[in-house]
Design an enzyme around this catalytic site. Structure first.
Site, PDB file in Angstrom:
ATOM      1  N   ASP A 166       0.837  -1.200   0.000  1.00  0.00           N
ATOM      2  CA  ASP A 166       0.000   0.000   0.000  1.00  0.00           C
ATOM      3  C   ASP A 166       0.875   1.254   0.000  1.00  0.00           C
ATOM      4  O   ASP A 166       1.752   1.396  -0.850  1.00  0.00           O
ATOM      5  CB  ASP A 166      -0.977  -0.066   1.187  1.00  0.00           C
ATOM      6  CG  ASP A 166      -2.026   1.016   1.178  1.00  0.00           C
ATOM      7  OD1 ASP A 166      -2.990   0.912   0.395  1.00  0.00           O
ATOM      8  OD2 ASP A 166      -1.880   1.988   1.949  1.00  0.00           O
ATOM      9  N   TYR A 192      -1.281  11.415   1.715  1.00  0.00           N
ATOM     10  CA  TYR A 192      -2.148  11.688   0.564  1.00  0.00           C
ATOM     11  C   TYR A 192      -2.118  13.170   0.201  1.00  0.00           C
ATOM     12  O   TYR A 192      -2.202  13.520  -0.978  1.00  0.00           O
ATOM     13  CB  TYR A 192      -3.588  11.270   0.891  1.00  0.00           C
ATOM     14  CG  TYR A 192      -3.763   9.787   1.112  1.00  0.00           C
ATOM     15  CD1 TYR A 192      -4.022   8.934   0.042  1.00  0.00           C
ATOM     16  CD2 TYR A 192      -3.680   9.236   2.393  1.00  0.00           C
ATOM     17  CE1 TYR A 192      -4.191   7.569   0.240  1.00  0.00           C
ATOM     18  CE2 TYR A 192      -3.839   7.877   2.593  1.00  0.00           C
ATOM     19  CZ  TYR A 192      -4.095   7.047   1.512  1.00  0.00           C
ATOM     20  OH  TYR A 192      -4.257   5.704   1.705  1.00  0.00           O
ATOM     21  N   HIS A 251      -7.314  -6.510  -0.611  1.00  0.00           N
ATOM     22  CA  HIS A 251      -6.208  -5.548  -0.514  1.00  0.00           C
ATOM     23  C   HIS A 251      -5.169  -5.911   0.546  1.00  0.00           C
ATOM     24  O   HIS A 251      -3.967  -5.770   0.316  1.00  0.00           O
ATOM     25  CB  HIS A 251      -6.783  -4.156  -0.218  1.00  0.00           C
ATOM     26  CG  HIS A 251      -5.745  -3.082  -0.119  1.00  0.00           C
ATOM     27  ND1 HIS A 251      -4.979  -2.699  -1.206  1.00  0.00           N
ATOM     28  CD2 HIS A 251      -5.336  -2.324   0.928  1.00  0.00           C
ATOM     29  CE1 HIS A 251      -4.152  -1.726  -0.831  1.00  0.00           C
ATOM     30  NE2 HIS A 251      -4.338  -1.496   0.450  1.00  0.00           N
TER      31      HIS A 251
END
Length: 316
Positions: free
Chosen positions: A101, A230, A295
């Protein structure tokens, strides 16, 4: 988690928490969002018993590692700087890298900036993403809309308030149990689609005890540091202009679940399978697509991932 040693290390101007176990060649594990060193618990215990020194930090802004307040402190340059200082503190020249990730994104930057420090890279979930002409957040907004999760994460304080509204435990429970393919979207009225009257069952591979550990750590630290990764997407784009068109010259094994929301985002599967990925990462040794896996692949299929890691790093 018996036998795992925890310590604090001064790196790059911050204090970093590191979990480690074993002796031998170093395997450095990098976690993603919303995770901690703890995501690698199965890999630490297994691979340390096979003659490796397993090292899993809480990345900057997570867990017991320091969390600077400014968004600009979460650039790829800062995070890779933390990792180089950590590797230096271990007294080794090179490490085997395993990442998932956001850890994978940082792992790609580490391989791009300092390939001399990485023997080989086992990458989970997120392939290399070459720098494009358009700023990434603008591109994501154009392709996936304002409700795309990365776009929703951009405004400081907004998603933090949503998490506080529904509770850390419910938010983590929702993300861990999600298996919906395609680009994750967050409606403005209820970002995580949490319904207080509808219980969310955890998958078999993630226990209530696991949830409790992670919830407590995030309640202590908060989510701003983690979300700032982010918010630094466009900053990273600006800082890496000099690396446009550069190939990653490190041996790589890429593993992803066919139900992973990253892999099922439009364009990603095509990039991985069409030869684009191999062109950007010429030492890409193998791509493994695991059927029926979501995921959080290193937790959902821990034994298989441990075998894949061992099989690959034994070559070097």
């Amino acid at each position: 988690m018996e036998g795992i040693h925890h310590r604090m290390v001064d790196v790059n101007g911050i204090t970093m928490h590191v979990a480690e176990k074993g002796q031998g060649p170093v395997i450095l594990f990098l976690h993603g969002f919303p995770e901690l060193w703890y995501t690698w618990r199965h890999q630490i215990l297994s691979l340390s018993s096979l003659g490796y020194r397993t090292v899993a930090p809480d990345l900057r802004g997570y867990g017991d590692t320091e969390a600077p307040t400014s968004i600009t402190s979460y650039s790829c340059m800062h995070i890779v700087g933390d990792l180089i200082a950590l590797v230096d503190s271990l007294g080794v020249d090179q490490v085997f890298l395993v990442a998932h990730d956001w850890g994978a994104i940082i792992g790609w930057y580490l391989c791009l900036f300092r390939p001399d420090r990485v023997k080989a890279f086992v990458c989970l979930s997120v392939p290399f993403m070459p720098r494009k002409p358009m700023k990434p957040v603008e591109s994501m907004r154009l392709n996936f809309g304002d409700d795309y999760y990365i776009c929703r994460f951009q405004e400081p304080g907004k998603i933090e308030a949503e998490i506080a509204r529904y509770g850390t435990s419910n938010m983590l429970r929702k993300i861990i149990s999600n298996r919906k393919p395609g680009p994750p979207r967050m409606p403005k009225d209820n970002a995580f689609n949490i319904k207080p009257d509808t219980p969310i069952s955890l998958p078999s591979w993630f226990s209530e005890e696991d949830l409790s550990y992670c919830t407590n750590k995030f309640n202590q630290k908060g989510f701003t540091g983690a979300l700032n990764y982010y918010r630094a997407f466009d900053l990273n784009w600006e800082l890496t202009a000099a690396w446009s068109g550069t190939q990653v010259k490190v041996p790589v094994k890429f593993i992803v679940g066919n139900l992973d929301s990253v892999y099922t985002t439009p364009g990603m599967k095509e990039y991985v399978e069409s030869g684009g990925f191999k062109a950007d990462v010429p030492m890409l040794d193998e791509v493994v697509v695991m059927e029926g896996v979501g995921h959080f692949i290193n937790q959902e299929r821990a034994d298989e991932i441990n075998s894949h890691i061992l099989e690959f790093i034994k070559k070097f």
